[in-house]
Design a protein around this motif. Structure first.
Motif, PDB file in Angstrom:
ATOM      1  N   ILE A 171       7.804   8.072   9.172  1.00 46.08           N
ATOM      2  CA  ILE A 171       8.031   7.039   8.099  1.00 46.08           C
ATOM      3  C   ILE A 171       9.374   6.430   8.145  1.00 46.08           C
ATOM      4  N   ASN A 172      10.161   7.114   8.291  1.00 43.66           N
ATOM      5  CA  ASN A 172      11.565   6.760   8.488  1.00 43.66           C
ATOM      6  C   ASN A 172      11.869   5.675   9.647  1.00 43.66           C
TER       7      ASN A 172
ATOM      8  N   SER B  95       0.722  -1.123  -0.045  1.00 42.13           N
ATOM      9  CA  SER B  95       0.019  -0.026  -0.034  1.00 42.13           C
ATOM     10  C   SER B  95       0.976   1.336  -0.120  1.00 42.13           C
ATOM     11  N   SER B  96       0.446   2.266  -0.736  1.00 41.37           N
ATOM     12  CA  SER B  96       1.187   3.481  -0.765  1.00 41.37           C
ATOM     13  C   SER B  96       0.980   4.280   0.252  1.00 41.37           C
ATOM     14  N   ILE B  97       1.909   4.929   0.931  1.00 43.96           N
ATOM     15  CA  ILE B  97       1.668   5.942   1.946  1.00 43.96           C
ATOM     16  C   ILE B  97       1.662   7.415   1.657  1.00 43.96           C
ATOM     17  N   ASP B  98       0.522   7.884   1.478  1.00 39.85           N
ATOM     18  CA  ASP B  98       0.568   9.427   1.043  1.00 39.85           C
ATOM     19  C   ASP B  98       0.663  10.462   2.189  1.00 39.85           C
ATOM     20  N   LYS B  99       2.041  10.990   2.267  1.00 40.61           N
ATOM     21  CA  LYS B  99       2.614  11.922   3.232  1.00 40.61           C
ATOM     22  C   LYS B  99       1.650  13.130   3.190  1.00 40.61           C
ATOM     23  N   ALA B 100       1.272  13.688   2.167  1.00 42.58           N
ATOM     24  CA  ALA B 100       0.391  14.848   2.153  1.00 42.58           C
ATOM     25  C   ALA B 100      -0.726  14.772   2.893  1.00 42.58           C
TER      26      ALA B 100
ATOM     27  N   VAL C  61      11.059   2.518   1.702  1.00 40.29           N
ATOM     28  CA  VAL C  61      11.173   3.770   1.321  1.00 40.29           C
ATOM     29  C   VAL C  61      11.771   3.640  -0.093  1.00 40.29           C
ATOM     30  N   GLN C  62      11.239   4.211  -1.101  1.00 41.27           N
ATOM     31  CA  GLN C  62      11.934   4.212  -2.439  1.00 41.27           C
ATOM     32  C   GLN C  62      11.988   5.304  -3.114  1.00 41.27           C
TER      33      GLN C  62
ATOM     34  N   VAL D 133       3.863   0.278   2.408  1.00 46.70           N
ATOM     35  CA  VAL D 133       3.925  -0.610   3.488  1.00 46.70           C
ATOM     36  C   VAL D 133       4.788  -1.910   3.095  1.00 46.70           C
ATOM     37  N   ALA D 134       5.722  -2.551   3.959  1.00 43.27           N
ATOM     38  CA  ALA D 134       6.409  -3.618   3.462  1.00 43.27           C
ATOM     39  C   ALA D 134       5.680  -4.925   3.763  1.00 43.27           C
TER      40      ALA D 134
END
Length: 88
Positions: free
Chosen positions: A39-40, A17-22, A50-51, A58-59
């Motif tokens: 996130i770090n 799943s993508s994590i939308d920081k905004a 993190v790419q 999500v891993a």
């Protein structure tokens, strides 16, 4: 682990799943810095990948790899409260 990893561990956010920081910044009412720091931290705990240039995801989690953290004592004289340079 902070509560930031709870949606991952409960399955609310599935693997890849993508994590939308905004969106997280807006939802939590915080700036980008605390979200990036969280996130770090999750990446350090291997819950997030993190790419660069692609985002954070999500891993894939293997439960045996997720070890519960050990509580440390903050009381004087306890092993968890020794300075790094003091002898055992």
């Amino acid at each position: 682990m902070a509560r930031s990893g709870r949606p991952i561990l409960t399955g609310k956010l599935g693997p890849s799943s993508s994590i939308d920081k905004a969106a997280l910044c807006e939802q939590l009412g915080v700036s980008r810095f605390p979200v990036a720091a969280a996130i770090n931290r999750l990446a350090f705990e291997r819950l997030v990948v993190v790419q660069p240039q692609d985002g954070s995801f999500v891993a894939k989690i293997v439960l045996k790899d997720v070890a519960p953290s050990k509580p440390t004592s903050r009381r004087k004289g306890r092993p968890g409260n020794r300075p790094a340079c003091s002898p055992p």
